[in-house]
Scaffold this motif. Sequence first.
Motif, mmCIF file in Angstrom:
data_model
loop_
_atom_site.group_PDB
_atom_site.id
_atom_site.type_symbol
_atom_site.label_atom_id
_atom_site.label_comp_id
_atom_site.label_asym_id
_atom_site.label_seq_id
_atom_site.Cartn_x
_atom_site.Cartn_y
_atom_site.Cartn_z
ATOM 1 N N LEU A 199 0.849 -1.186 0.000
ATOM 2 C CA LEU A 199 0.000 0.000 0.000
ATOM 3 C C LEU A 199 0.882 1.232 0.000
ATOM 4 C CD1 LEU A 199 -2.541 -0.998 2.800
ATOM 5 C CD2 LEU A 199 -2.778 -1.358 0.343
ATOM 6 N N LEU A 200 0.357 2.308 -0.532
ATOM 7 C CA LEU A 200 1.079 3.575 -0.546
ATOM 8 C C LEU A 200 0.231 4.651 0.093
ATOM 9 C CD1 LEU A 200 3.389 5.469 -1.518
ATOM 10 C CD2 LEU A 200 2.056 5.784 -3.622
ATOM 11 N N LYS A 201 0.840 5.367 1.029
ATOM 12 C CA LYS A 201 0.206 6.563 1.603
ATOM 13 C C LYS A 201 0.876 7.749 0.931
ATOM 14 C CE LYS A 201 -0.832 9.114 5.782
ATOM 15 N NZ LYS A 201 -0.747 9.175 7.233
ATOM 16 N N ASP A 202 0.077 8.560 0.217
ATOM 17 C CA ASP A 202 0.670 9.651 -0.559
ATOM 18 C C ASP A 202 0.671 10.969 0.212
ATOM 19 O OD1 ASP A 202 -1.876 10.812 -0.868
ATOM 20 O OD2 ASP A 202 -2.174 9.951 -2.858
ATOM 21 N N ILE A 203 1.106 11.989 -0.444
ATOM 22 C CA ILE A 203 1.259 13.308 0.171
ATOM 23 C C ILE A 203 -0.067 13.905 0.632
ATOM 24 C CG2 ILE A 203 1.138 14.639 -1.972
ATOM 25 C CD1 ILE A 203 3.566 16.252 -0.807
ATOM 26 N N ASP A 204 -1.187 13.444 0.042
ATOM 27 C CA ASP A 204 -2.526 13.922 0.424
ATOM 28 C C ASP A 204 -3.176 13.040 1.483
ATOM 29 O OD1 ASP A 204 -2.510 16.069 -1.446
ATOM 30 O OD2 ASP A 204 -3.014 14.645 -3.045
ATOM 31 N N ASP A 205 -2.402 12.121 2.056
ATOM 32 C CA ASP A 205 -2.910 11.141 3.035
ATOM 33 C C ASP A 205 -3.939 10.202 2.429
ATOM 34 O OD1 ASP A 205 -1.238 11.994 5.082
ATOM 35 O OD2 ASP A 205 -2.697 13.443 5.831
ATOM 36 N N ASP A 206 -3.867 10.006 1.119
ATOM 37 C CA ASP A 206 -4.697 9.014 0.435
ATOM 38 C C ASP A 206 -3.911 7.716 0.366
ATOM 39 O OD1 ASP A 206 -6.906 10.662 -0.112
ATOM 40 O OD2 ASP A 206 -5.962 11.441 -1.925
ATOM 41 N N TRP A 207 -4.640 6.604 0.377
ATOM 42 C CA TRP A 207 -4.039 5.272 0.313
ATOM 43 C C TRP A 207 -4.398 4.615 -1.007
ATOM 44 C CZ3 TRP A 207 -0.855 3.139 3.958
ATOM 45 C CH2 TRP A 207 -0.742 3.845 5.158
ATOM 46 N N SER A 208 -3.450 3.892 -1.576
ATOM 47 C CA SER A 208 -3.709 3.118 -2.782
ATOM 48 C C SER A 208 -2.999 1.780 -2.662
ATOM 49 C CB SER A 208 -3.243 3.867 -4.034
ATOM 50 O OG SER A 208 -1.860 4.168 -3.946
ATOM 51 N N ALA A 209 -3.563 0.787 -3.347
ATOM 52 C CA ALA A 209 -2.933 -0.535 -3.402
ATOM 53 C C ALA A 209 -1.970 -0.520 -4.572
ATOM 54 C CB ALA A 209 -3.989 -1.619 -3.584
ATOM 55 N N ARG A 210 -0.794 -1.063 -4.366
ATOM 56 C CA ARG A 210 0.217 -1.045 -5.417
ATOM 57 C C ARG A 210 0.516 -2.476 -5.830
ATOM 58 N NH1 ARG A 210 -0.836 3.556 -6.826
ATOM 59 N NH2 ARG A 210 0.971 3.520 -8.173
ATOM 60 N N THR A 211 -0.213 -2.953 -6.813
ATOM 61 C CA THR A 211 0.038 -4.297 -7.340
ATOM 62 C C THR A 211 0.225 -4.183 -8.833
ATOM 63 O OG1 THR A 211 -2.304 -4.726 -7.588
ATOM 64 C CG2 THR A 211 -1.303 -5.448 -5.536
#
Length: 120
Positions: free
Chosen positions: A65-77
């Motif tokens: 998972l990635l937590k980005d600069i906007d505090d959004d989360w995404s799955a990285r597959t």
Amino acid sequence: MNDSVLVKLDQLFDKLKTASDGDDWNTVRGLVAQIASLVKVDEKPLPEEPKERGFYVTANDGRLLLKDIDDDWSARTWDDCSANHMWNGNRQYAKWPTVCETLPPEAFPLKRVNTGSDDD
């Protein structure tokens, strides 16, 4: 819930039925309050959100998972593009409460991945 609580609830429900059949609304309100105090919803707080942006893996299956600069989360597959849109509503990005709703309890706590870059 243990047996003694169930016995108490059963007794209160019997009293509640009698009170409601007799239109004794003061007693009904009191009994409902007693029932509510015995039946506590087991709400668990959300797992603590990691504060730093960067990459994290789940504890149960190593999902990245990635937590980005906007505090959004995404799955990285990279092997399954559809997994990149895993959050409610088939969205690519989610806020922490949605992450907690989507992943099973065994996925937490998330473990930070050190990529060796200052950008993670």
